[in-house]
Design an enzyme around this catalytic site. Structure first.
Site, PDB file in Angstrom:
ATOM      1  CE  LYS B  98      -4.513  -1.639   1.914  1.00  0.00           C
ATOM      2  NZ  LYS B  98      -3.994  -3.026   2.103  1.00  0.00           N
ATOM      3  N   GLY B  99       2.248   1.259   0.444  1.00  0.00           N
ATOM      4  CA  GLY B  99       3.142   2.310   0.692  1.00  0.00           C
ATOM      5  C   GLY B  99       3.287   3.071  -0.789  1.00  0.00           C
ATOM      6  CB  CYS B 100       4.174   6.417  -1.847  1.00  0.00           C
ATOM      7  SG  CYS B 100       2.450   6.915  -1.889  1.00  0.00           S
ATOM      8  CB  ILE B 101       8.600   4.303  -0.017  1.00  0.00           C
ATOM      9  CG1 ILE B 101       8.353   5.708   0.408  1.00  0.00           C
ATOM     10  CG2 ILE B 101      10.191   4.061  -0.051  1.00  0.00           C
ATOM     11  CD1 ILE B 101       8.848   6.666  -0.845  1.00  0.00           C
TER      12      ILE B 101
END
Lengths: 153, 101
Positions: B98-101
């Protein structure tokens, strides 16, 4: 239609000018999208060996910080705000700028410096981190970006 | 006969239930994603993703994956050219990170 390539131009040398571009570039690679990052003007500080460790949040003329205008200019405030923000980012596993550039480069993202800016600031390729592919002209940038999307930060 | 048709998957092809996963399914998902064979290096990444998710409830970031899985970032992209975190999650039967990184 799916997006195959993004080319991101970084023109500012502040933390908030550099990070969004790096996050977008890394995010593109994570989705299998080709990514180019083109550093121009003060954005070149991000790939400058002597400077990229000391990129700071702009605390003057930055209404988004909700600081009193006079406070933004007090010595040390920029360093303090930057430190706080970096701490927050480390919690989210967002790397410091030098490591982030390595990550993007290792991911296959390509880093370039703008020829006109390099000449204007009197720099050479040796001033940049080794991950920088080359110093290119605007024309070469457009050729490289052809067929994808271009973002300016 | 593909066992993939027997399990519930979302629109992007991620398994709906982590417990439906097995190594045979992993192979089929990999093939579907254009990875013909899963080498020991692929398994190292897939297992790390899956174990981390099961232990912590979230998939690791690409930064952590490169530092902790035993496979560095360059090789991660060589193994999973279309996105290591996303693909290894899909093959490992866990939800999309789910994260952007």
């Amino acid at each position: 239609m799916s997006l195959d390539k993004v080319s991101i131009i970084v023109s500012k040398g502040s933390l908030e000018g550099v990070y969004p571009a790096l996050i977008m570039a890394n995010g593109a690679r994570m989705e299998g999208i080709e990514a180019n990052v083109f550093f121009t003007f003060f954005g070149m500080d991000a790939i400058n060996k002597a400077r990229h460790d000391a990129i700071k949040v702009a605390t003057v003329g930055n209404p988004g910080l909700h600081l009193m205008t006079w406070l933004g200019g007090v010595p040390g405030i920029s360093a303090l705000v930057t430190k706080q923000m970096m701490k927050q980012m480390e919690k989210l596993d967002i790397p410091p700028i030098p490591e982030f550039l390595e990550l993007i480069s290792d991911s296959g993202g390509k880093l370039y410096a703008c020829k006109a800016s390099v000449e204007m600031f009197g720099l050479t390729k040796d001033d940049f981190i080794p991950q920088v592919e080359s110093i290119i002209t605007v024309g070469e940038f457009y050729q490289m970006a052809a067929g994808g999307q271009i973002n300016f930060t | 006969m593909s066992t993939l048709t027997a399990v519930a998957r979302n629109a992007e092809g991620f398994l709906e239930r982590v417990e439906d996963w097995d190594r045979e399914l992993a192979l089929e998902i990999a093939r579907e994603a254009g990875i013909a064979e899963l080498t020991d290096r692929h398994w190292l990444v897939v297992n790390y993703m899956r174990d981390t998710y099961i232990k912590t409830g979230t998939a690791p970031t690409i930064r952590t994956l490169g530092k902790e899985s035993g496979v560095q970032v360059k090789e991660l992209y060589a193994l999973f050219p279309k996105g290591p975190a996303k693909l290894a999650a899909k093959i490992g039967g866990i939800p999309k990170p789910k994260g952007c990184i």
